[in-house]
Write a protein that holds these residues in place. Structure first.
Motif, PDB file in Angstrom:
ATOM      1  N   GLU A  58       0.838  -1.201   0.000  1.00 53.46           N
ATOM      2  CA  GLU A  58       0.000   0.000   0.000  1.00 53.46           C
ATOM      3  C   GLU A  58       0.874   1.252   0.000  1.00 53.46           C
ATOM      4  O   GLU A  58       0.587   2.226  -0.702  1.00 53.46           O
ATOM      5  N   ASP A  61       1.966   2.159  -3.209  1.00 52.58           N
ATOM      6  CA  ASP A  61       0.841   2.508  -4.077  1.00 52.58           C
ATOM      7  C   ASP A  61       0.558   1.439  -5.128  1.00 52.58           C
ATOM      8  O   ASP A  61       0.146   1.741  -6.250  1.00 52.58           O
ATOM      9  N   ARG A  64      -4.633  -0.702  -2.746  1.00 51.39           N
ATOM     10  CA  ARG A  64      -5.249   0.267  -1.847  1.00 51.39           C
ATOM     11  C   ARG A  64      -6.364  -0.401  -1.060  1.00 51.39           C
ATOM     12  O   ARG A  64      -7.254  -1.014  -1.640  1.00 51.39           O
TER      13      ARG A  64
END
Length: 229
Positions: A58, A61, A64
């Motif tokens: 997460e 990125d 999510r």
């Protein structure tokens, strides 16, 4: 791409890190994936990773999470992204390269193009591993040369014969797969055992070989002729 009997994780459209739509490739899976919303515990169990690993992805990125009340959950799209991430990590692809792969996939305009991008990434990794394997073999041969027992004037070996530990069948099979570059998760699937059982077996093998980790265990096993180099 593989057209075998395995179920294919087919992903249509997914929002990327920069808000762009990404078409993901088809990745073969050994079992049916969980239905959304997927709790973090279920996500971790399905992919054989820790909660910390999911948090790390997460932070990069790559996936999510959202929340339902206090519960952290993932969508079907996140499961599909994680399927791709896990496939790349199982072949030792660095996170930075995986991020680049997602960036390249953001330019794909069709499923066919996404599959080709993924295939090219796998072929590039295959070439890297082949080059690394060649280097490793040369280094092992050099170590063998340095450790070859020398005979004194009376024909007696100047070194004590190296001890070959006794491994049971499952330990030997596990060691062989380790030598072939299998990750612990993949070994568990191949031998139909739990991940924690494989971790215990690997520790036992390393201990018997007097090694500090799985990589040192493989190197020592090759030197002792327990597995082929």
């Amino acid at each position: 791409m593989s057209n075998g009997p395995h179920h294919l994780h087919t992903v249509a459209i997914q929002s990327g890190a920069a808000g762009r739509d990404i078409i993901l490739p088809d990745i073969a899976a050994a079992r049916e994936r969980p239905r959304e919303p997927v709790a973090i515990a279920d996500m971790a169990e399905f992919f054989g990773v820790t909660h910390r690993t999911l948090h790390f992805y997460e932070e990069k990125d790559l996936i999510r999470a959202s929340r339902i009340g206090l519960m952290r959950v993932y969508s079907e799209r996140d499961v599909s992204r994680m399927t791709l991430i896990n496939a790349c990590r199982e072949v030792g692809m660095p996170i930075s390269v995986i991020q680049d792969l997602f960036e390249t996939l953001s330019t794909a305009s069709s499923k066919t193009e996404a599959n080709l991008i993924f295939e090219e990434a796998m072929l590039a990794r295959q070439r890297e591993l082949a080059a690394n394997l060649s280097t490793l073999h040369r280094q092992l041969q050099q170590i063998n040369t340095l450790l070859t027992p020398e005979e004194d004037g009376g024909g007696t070996s100047a070194h004590v014969n190296r001890h070959r530990p006794e491994l049971d069948d499952i330990e030997h099979r596990c060691l062989q797969l380790m030598a072939e570059g299998y990750s612990p998760i993949r070994i568990a699937r191949t031998l139909e055992l739990r991940s924690d059982e494989i971790e215990m077996i690997e520790r036992q093998v390393a201990e018997k070989l007097g090694a500090q980790n799985r990589f040192q265990a493989v190197a020592k096993a090759v030197l002792l002729g327990i597995v082929a180099n």
